[in-house]
Scaffold this motif. Structure first.
Motif, PDB file in Angstrom:
ATOM      1  N   VAL A  41      11.309   7.633  -1.404  1.00 42.50           N
ATOM      2  CA  VAL A  41      10.726   7.980  -2.841  1.00 42.50           C
ATOM      3  C   VAL A  41      11.766   8.783  -3.480  1.00 42.50           C
ATOM      4  CG1 VAL A  41       8.872   8.935  -4.523  1.00 42.50           C
ATOM      5  CG2 VAL A  41       8.257   7.457  -2.236  1.00 42.50           C
ATOM      6  N   ASP A  42      12.361   8.411  -4.668  1.00 40.21           N
ATOM      7  CA  ASP A  42      13.616   9.091  -5.278  1.00 40.21           C
ATOM      8  C   ASP A  42      14.068   9.799  -4.161  1.00 40.21           C
ATOM      9  OD1 ASP A  42      12.745   8.353  -7.579  1.00 40.21           O
ATOM     10  OD2 ASP A  42      11.287   9.970  -7.874  1.00 40.21           O
ATOM     11  N   GLY A  43      14.774   9.143  -3.147  1.00 36.92           N
ATOM     12  CA  GLY A  43      15.558   9.830  -2.357  1.00 36.92           C
ATOM     13  C   GLY A  43      14.974  10.322  -1.119  1.00 36.92           C
ATOM     14  N   ALA A  44      13.666  10.703  -1.075  1.00 32.42           N
ATOM     15  CA  ALA A  44      12.981  11.728  -0.105  1.00 32.42           C
ATOM     16  C   ALA A  44      12.278  10.586   0.939  1.00 32.42           C
ATOM     17  CB  ALA A  44      12.021  12.509  -0.777  1.00 32.42           C
ATOM     18  N   ASP A  45      12.744  10.851   2.134  1.00 32.44           N
ATOM     19  CA  ASP A  45      11.854  10.151   3.178  1.00 32.44           C
ATOM     20  C   ASP A  45      10.346  10.576   3.324  1.00 32.44           C
ATOM     21  OD1 ASP A  45      10.935   8.959   5.515  1.00 32.44           O
ATOM     22  OD2 ASP A  45      13.059   9.013   6.596  1.00 32.44           O
ATOM     23  N   VAL A  46       9.537   9.828   2.928  1.00 31.08           N
ATOM     24  CA  VAL A  46       7.944   9.836   2.868  1.00 31.08           C
ATOM     25  C   VAL A  46       7.262   9.261   3.882  1.00 31.08           C
ATOM     26  CG1 VAL A  46       8.169  10.915   0.650  1.00 31.08           C
ATOM     27  CG2 VAL A  46       7.646   8.688   1.140  1.00 31.08           C
ATOM     28  N   THR A  47       7.851   8.695   4.822  1.00 28.29           N
ATOM     29  CA  THR A  47       7.304   7.552   5.788  1.00 28.29           C
ATOM     30  C   THR A  47       6.006   8.190   6.470  1.00 28.29           C
ATOM     31  OG1 THR A  47       9.806   7.003   6.474  1.00 28.29           O
ATOM     32  CG2 THR A  47       7.697   6.019   7.579  1.00 28.29           C
ATOM     33  N   GLU A  48       6.172   9.466   6.972  1.00 23.08           N
ATOM     34  CA  GLU A  48       4.880  10.047   7.611  1.00 23.08           C
ATOM     35  C   GLU A  48       4.121  10.620   6.463  1.00 23.08           C
ATOM     36  OE1 GLU A  48       4.305   9.845  10.765  1.00 23.08           O
ATOM     37  OE2 GLU A  48       5.701   8.588  11.085  1.00 23.08           O
ATOM     38  N   THR A  49       4.569  11.522   5.897  1.00 21.79           N
ATOM     39  CA  THR A  49       3.429  12.293   4.714  1.00 21.79           C
ATOM     40  C   THR A  49       2.742  11.484   4.099  1.00 21.79           C
ATOM     41  OG1 THR A  49       6.063  12.747   4.042  1.00 21.79           O
ATOM     42  CG2 THR A  49       4.119  14.213   3.445  1.00 21.79           C
ATOM     43  N   ILE A  50       3.085  10.064   3.541  1.00 17.07           N
ATOM     44  CA  ILE A  50       2.108   9.484   2.759  1.00 17.07           C
ATOM     45  C   ILE A  50       1.036   8.808   3.537  1.00 17.07           C
ATOM     46  CG2 ILE A  50       3.840   8.533   1.119  1.00 17.07           C
ATOM     47  CD1 ILE A  50       3.839   6.051   2.280  1.00 17.07           C
ATOM     48  N   ARG A  51       1.129   9.033   4.855  1.00 16.86           N
ATOM     49  CA  ARG A  51       0.138   8.502   5.604  1.00 16.86           C
ATOM     50  C   ARG A  51      -1.316   9.445   5.860  1.00 16.86           C
ATOM     51  NH1 ARG A  51       0.661   3.454   5.203  1.00 16.86           N
ATOM     52  NH2 ARG A  51       2.714   3.074   5.036  1.00 16.86           N
ATOM     53  N   ILE A  78      11.511   3.392  -5.466  1.00 18.16           N
ATOM     54  CA  ILE A  78      10.929   3.210  -4.031  1.00 18.16           C
ATOM     55  C   ILE A  78      11.987   2.269  -3.325  1.00 18.16           C
ATOM     56  CG2 ILE A  78       8.882   2.396  -2.910  1.00 18.16           C
ATOM     57  CD1 ILE A  78       7.208   2.994  -5.334  1.00 18.16           C
ATOM     58  N   GLU A  79      12.126   2.809  -2.117  1.00 15.54           N
ATOM     59  CA  GLU A  79      13.213   1.928  -1.440  1.00 15.54           C
ATOM     60  C   GLU A  79      12.472   1.931  -0.089  1.00 15.54           C
ATOM     61  OE1 GLU A  79      17.563   3.344  -1.730  1.00 15.54           O
ATOM     62  OE2 GLU A  79      16.205   4.997  -2.267  1.00 15.54           O
ATOM     63  N   PHE A  80      12.571   0.523   0.686  1.00 15.50           N
ATOM     64  CA  PHE A  80      12.256   0.645   2.133  1.00 15.50           C
ATOM     65  C   PHE A  80      13.632   0.305   2.856  1.00 15.50           C
ATOM     66  CE2 PHE A  80       8.443  -1.253  -0.100  1.00 15.50           C
ATOM     67  CZ  PHE A  80       7.400  -0.525   0.703  1.00 15.50           C
ATOM     68  N   GLY A 103       0.882  -1.241   0.017  1.00 12.79           N
ATOM     69  CA  GLY A 103       0.079  -0.093   0.023  1.00 12.79           C
ATOM     70  C   GLY A 103       0.991   1.310   0.037  1.00 12.79           C
ATOM     71  N   ALA A 104       1.918   1.089   0.680  1.00 14.14           N
ATOM     72  CA  ALA A 104       2.903   2.318   0.653  1.00 14.14           C
ATOM     73  C   ALA A 104       3.490   2.529  -0.611  1.00 14.14           C
ATOM     74  CB  ALA A 104       3.964   1.785   1.619  1.00 14.14           C
ATOM     75  N   MET A 105       3.656   1.728  -1.320  1.00 16.22           N
ATOM     76  CA  MET A 105       4.217   1.853  -2.749  1.00 16.22           C
ATOM     77  C   MET A 105       2.983   2.538  -3.721  1.00 16.22           C
ATOM     78  SD  MET A 105       5.768  -1.793  -3.161  1.00 16.22           S
ATOM     79  CE  MET A 105       6.476  -1.652  -4.607  1.00 16.22           C
ATOM     80  N   TYR A 106       1.880   2.203  -3.552  1.00 16.57           N
ATOM     81  CA  TYR A 106       0.861   3.161  -4.213  1.00 16.57           C
ATOM     82  C   TYR A 106       0.868   4.498  -3.789  1.00 16.57           C
ATOM     83  CZ  TYR A 106      -0.304  -1.243  -6.505  1.00 16.57           C
ATOM     84  OH  TYR A 106      -0.229  -2.446  -7.313  1.00 16.57           O
ATOM     85  N   ARG A 107       0.789   4.632  -2.524  1.00 16.22           N
ATOM     86  CA  ARG A 107       0.997   5.810  -1.665  1.00 16.22           C
ATOM     87  C   ARG A 107       2.150   6.681  -2.363  1.00 16.22           C
ATOM     88  NH1 ARG A 107      -2.146   6.532   3.071  1.00 16.22           N
ATOM     89  NH2 ARG A 107      -3.290   4.658   3.494  1.00 16.22           N
ATOM     90  N   ALA A 108       3.186   6.118  -2.441  1.00 17.97           N
ATOM     91  CA  ALA A 108       4.398   6.585  -2.928  1.00 17.97           C
ATOM     92  C   ALA A 108       4.306   7.288  -4.341  1.00 17.97           C
ATOM     93  CB  ALA A 108       5.655   5.654  -2.878  1.00 17.97           C
ATOM     94  N   VAL A 109       3.716   6.408  -5.020  1.00 17.73           N
ATOM     95  CA  VAL A 109       3.186   6.960  -6.274  1.00 17.73           C
ATOM     96  C   VAL A 109       2.458   8.234  -6.371  1.00 17.73           C
ATOM     97  CG1 VAL A 109       2.109   6.458  -8.693  1.00 17.73           C
ATOM     98  CG2 VAL A 109       3.465   4.767  -7.648  1.00 17.73           C
ATOM     99  N   ALA A 110       1.354   8.383  -5.389  1.00 18.04           N
ATOM    100  CA  ALA A 110       0.243   9.470  -5.383  1.00 18.04           C
ATOM    101  C   ALA A 110       1.210  10.574  -4.810  1.00 18.04           C
ATOM    102  CB  ALA A 110      -0.730   8.757  -4.415  1.00 18.04           C
ATOM    103  N   TRP A 111       2.084  10.285  -3.763  1.00 13.68           N
ATOM    104  CA  TRP A 111       2.969  11.209  -3.356  1.00 13.68           C
ATOM    105  C   TRP A 111       3.838  12.016  -4.361  1.00 13.68           C
ATOM    106  CZ3 TRP A 111       8.100  12.430  -3.081  1.00 13.68           C
ATOM    107  CH2 TRP A 111       8.333  13.520  -2.330  1.00 13.68           C
ATOM    108  N   LYS A 112       4.269  11.211  -5.144  1.00 19.07           N
ATOM    109  CA  LYS A 112       5.291  11.834  -5.928  1.00 19.07           C
ATOM    110  C   LYS A 112       4.459  12.563  -7.205  1.00 19.07           C
ATOM    111  CE  LYS A 112       8.988  12.098  -8.212  1.00 19.07           C
ATOM    112  NZ  LYS A 112      10.462  12.599  -7.654  1.00 19.07           N
ATOM    113  N   ALA A 113       3.069  12.166  -7.622  1.00 19.28           N
ATOM    114  CA  ALA A 113       2.390  12.845  -8.603  1.00 19.28           C
ATOM    115  C   ALA A 113       2.037  14.098  -8.047  1.00 19.28           C
ATOM    116  CB  ALA A 113       1.106  12.039  -8.859  1.00 19.28           C
ATOM    117  N   ARG A 114       1.636  14.171  -6.701  1.00 24.14           N
ATOM    118  CA  ARG A 114       1.528  15.533  -6.314  1.00 24.14           C
ATOM    119  C   ARG A 114       2.758  16.401  -6.092  1.00 24.14           C
ATOM    120  NH1 ARG A 114      -0.869  16.484  -0.221  1.00 24.14           N
ATOM    121  NH2 ARG A 114      -2.508  18.123  -0.759  1.00 24.14           N
TER     122      ARG A 114
END
Ligand code: DC
Length: 225
Positions: free
Chosen positions: A85-95, A72-74, A40-51
């Protein structure tokens, strides 16, 4: 039945929002010393990157291009896994609820799913993995050695999600969370491409009145060792 070529099992955990997938999958992975993959975090990552790129979530072609190119890296962290996501830590933001909404939209695009499924198969190819999502037992690893479908009543799932968001100081109401969850469930289970549904050979567990420990115990009984 396949899986004979893998040295170690794949454990697929699917189910709707708030069924307890993440908590259970992480506890299970830790217990077994397996890798944990939150798809799910991977689909969130795509949504985050698009935004972040200013791409309209309804622009399917542009979102698909992002899904194909994104890295995408874990990474293990002190308090659980981090997602980059492309080097940016989005752990919290994507929630956030905004990203939840957008992730549900982008995950319905077949091109996005194709790109994510390819990554997920690569991550799990040698087994020793607990992978959670919506289509792990049906599409990503139909030959998974263990397939679990977690569910709980809508009221209980909404309550869990509400408490999780409140802990993060999100301004939400229980009714608002319940409605958003119902809408997301509907979208996830009625989409044409890989809708949320239990695999025919999965074990269903209703977690409504079970503790995390009990659910993990039930799954452990099914892990070949
Ligand atoms: O599990 P989650 O709430 O983090 O998932 C975010 C969205 O991605 C959700 O709307 C369902 C979708 N998803 C999916 O379609 N397939 C998966 N394997 C995992 C999540």
């Amino acid at each position: 039945m396949a899986g004979q070529t893998r040295p170690c099992p794949v454990i697929a955990i699917d189910g709707p929002v708030g069924a307890g997938k993440s908590t259970v999958a992480q506890a299970l992975a830790q217990r077994l010393g397996y890798r944990y993959v939150d798809t799910g975090a991977m689909y969130r990552a795509v949504a985050w990157k698009a935004r972040a790129e200013g791409v309209d979530v309804n622009d399917r072609e542009a979102v698909a291009a992002i899904a194909r190119a994104v890295q995408i890296e874990f990474l293990p962290g002190r308090r659980g896994q981090h997602i980059l996501v492309d080097g940016a830590d989005v752990t919290e933001t994507i929630r956030s609820p905004q990203i939840s909404e957008r992730a549900s939209i982008v995950s319905a695009y077949p091109e996005v799913r194709e790109a994510m499924v390819a990554l997920q198969r690569r991550m799990g190819k040698d087994g020793c993995v607990v992978m959670e999502g919506r289509d792990i037992g049906t599409v990503v690893f139909p030959d998974a050695e263990v397939k679990i479908y977690l569910d709980a009543t809508l009221d209980e799932r909404a309550r869990r999600r509400y408490e999780e968001l409140r802990r993060k100081r999100e301004r939400v109401t229980l009714e608002g969370v319940r409605q958003a969850l119902e809408q997301r469930d509907r979208r996830d289970s009625t989409r044409t491409h890989s809708p949320l549904r239990p695999a025919d050979d999965s074990t269903a567990i209703d977690t409504t009145s079970m503790s995390v420990k009990q659910v993990v115990g039930e799954i452990l009984k099914r892990v070949p060792r």
